[in-house]
Design a protein around this motif. Structure first.
Motif, mmCIF file in Angstrom:
data_model
loop_
_atom_site.group_PDB
_atom_site.id
_atom_site.type_symbol
_atom_site.label_atom_id
_atom_site.label_comp_id
_atom_site.label_asym_id
_atom_site.label_seq_id
_atom_site.Cartn_x
_atom_site.Cartn_y
_atom_site.Cartn_z
ATOM 1 N N HIS A 149 -13.439 -1.405 1.042
ATOM 2 C CA HIS A 149 -12.841 -1.710 -0.120
ATOM 3 C C HIS A 149 -11.991 -2.820 -0.293
ATOM 4 N N ASN A 209 -3.440 -2.909 0.510
ATOM 5 C CA ASN A 209 -2.696 -2.069 1.900
ATOM 6 C C ASN A 209 -2.719 -2.905 3.004
ATOM 7 N N ASP A 244 -5.566 -3.020 7.970
ATOM 8 C CA ASP A 244 -5.922 -3.169 6.856
ATOM 9 C C ASP A 244 -5.175 -4.581 6.108
ATOM 10 N N THR A 277 -2.585 -6.185 -13.616
ATOM 11 C CA THR A 277 -2.593 -5.486 -15.093
ATOM 12 C C THR A 277 -2.206 -6.486 -15.938
ATOM 13 N N GLY A 301 0.793 -1.197 -0.157
ATOM 14 C CA GLY A 301 0.004 0.059 0.031
ATOM 15 C C GLY A 301 0.791 1.250 -0.116
ATOM 16 N N HIS A 331 -15.445 9.259 2.019
ATOM 17 C CA HIS A 331 -14.723 8.490 0.832
ATOM 18 C C HIS A 331 -16.192 8.005 0.095
ATOM 19 N N ASP A 358 -9.124 -3.196 -1.682
ATOM 20 C CA ASP A 358 -7.675 -3.076 -1.379
ATOM 21 C C ASP A 358 -7.392 -2.726 0.031
ATOM 22 N N HIS A 359 -8.344 -2.831 1.085
ATOM 23 C CA HIS A 359 -8.213 -2.441 2.344
ATOM 24 C C HIS A 359 -8.872 -3.837 2.946
ATOM 25 N N THR A 407 -4.625 -6.049 -4.492
ATOM 26 C CA THR A 407 -4.561 -5.273 -5.622
ATOM 27 C C THR A 407 -5.002 -5.986 -6.801
ATOM 28 N N GLU A 416 2.002 2.599 -3.872
ATOM 29 C CA GLU A 416 1.071 1.994 -4.899
ATOM 30 C C GLU A 416 -0.331 1.872 -4.575
ATOM 31 N N ILE A 417 -1.329 1.651 -5.388
ATOM 32 C CA ILE A 417 -2.583 1.755 -5.265
ATOM 33 C C ILE A 417 -3.022 0.279 -4.997
ATOM 34 N N GLY A 418 -3.442 0.078 -3.694
ATOM 35 C CA GLY A 418 -4.174 -1.369 -3.490
ATOM 36 C C GLY A 418 -3.034 -2.095 -2.657
#
Length: 166
Positions: A82, A25, A43, A50, A18, A149, A84-85, A47, A21-23
């Protein structure tokens, strides 16, 4: 916390995902001496892969360190629902020896639904924490702070320790 910090105790931040980067976490906060530190996990997310990872749907944080430290984990706090958490809880929580999980009412409901799909819900140690409340988790005084959020009941977290607040 009003107590004076013991110089043998350290306050440590160790992100396992996290950051940068995005995700994915997964943040660890440790308190205590290096050989007997207690950890709070904040958390446990995924992620999404891609095009650089063909055939892969999701990526989980590497928790080998936590598996070795499972006897020193005070708890797992989920900040919001979410993926990613909290998306990795179903896959990674069983590797941590039944550590207690803390979440807000909405996040708890989402987590229970996810756990129900896997058969883990029955004996899952989940404690619901109302927004804006305090809870003692291991050596940490934890406060949930309401945030805005794109999902209900997201929270920021304040961790109070003798060395200061995080």
């Amino acid at each position: 916390m009003s107590e004076r910090p013991n110089p043998k105790n350290e306050l440590v931040f160790l992100p396992l995902g996290g950051v940068g980067e995005i995700g994915m976490n997964l943040y660890l906060y440790g308190y205590g001496p290096p050989n007997a530190r207690q950890w709070l996990i904040v958390d446990m997310g995924i992620t999404f892969a891609t095009e650089a990872e063909p055939g892969v749907d999701v990526i989980l944080p590497d928790i080998r360190f936590l598996e070795e430290e499972r006897h020193n984990i005070a708890g797992l706090l989920i900040t919001h629902a979410h993926e990613d958490h909290f998306g990795a809880v179903v896959d990674l929580w069983p590797l941590l020896g039944g550590v207690k999980v803390y979440a807000t009412p909405f996040t708890s409901a989402m987590l229970k639904s996810k756990l129900g799909e896997t058969g883990l819900a029955k004996d899952f140690p989940l404690e619901v924490i109302p927004m804006g409340s305090h809870r003692k988790i291991g050596p940490f005084d934890v406060e949930l702070i309401s945030m805005s959020h794109s999902i209900p009941e997201p929270c920021g977290v304040v961790l109070r320790t003798p060395h200061g607040n995080v």
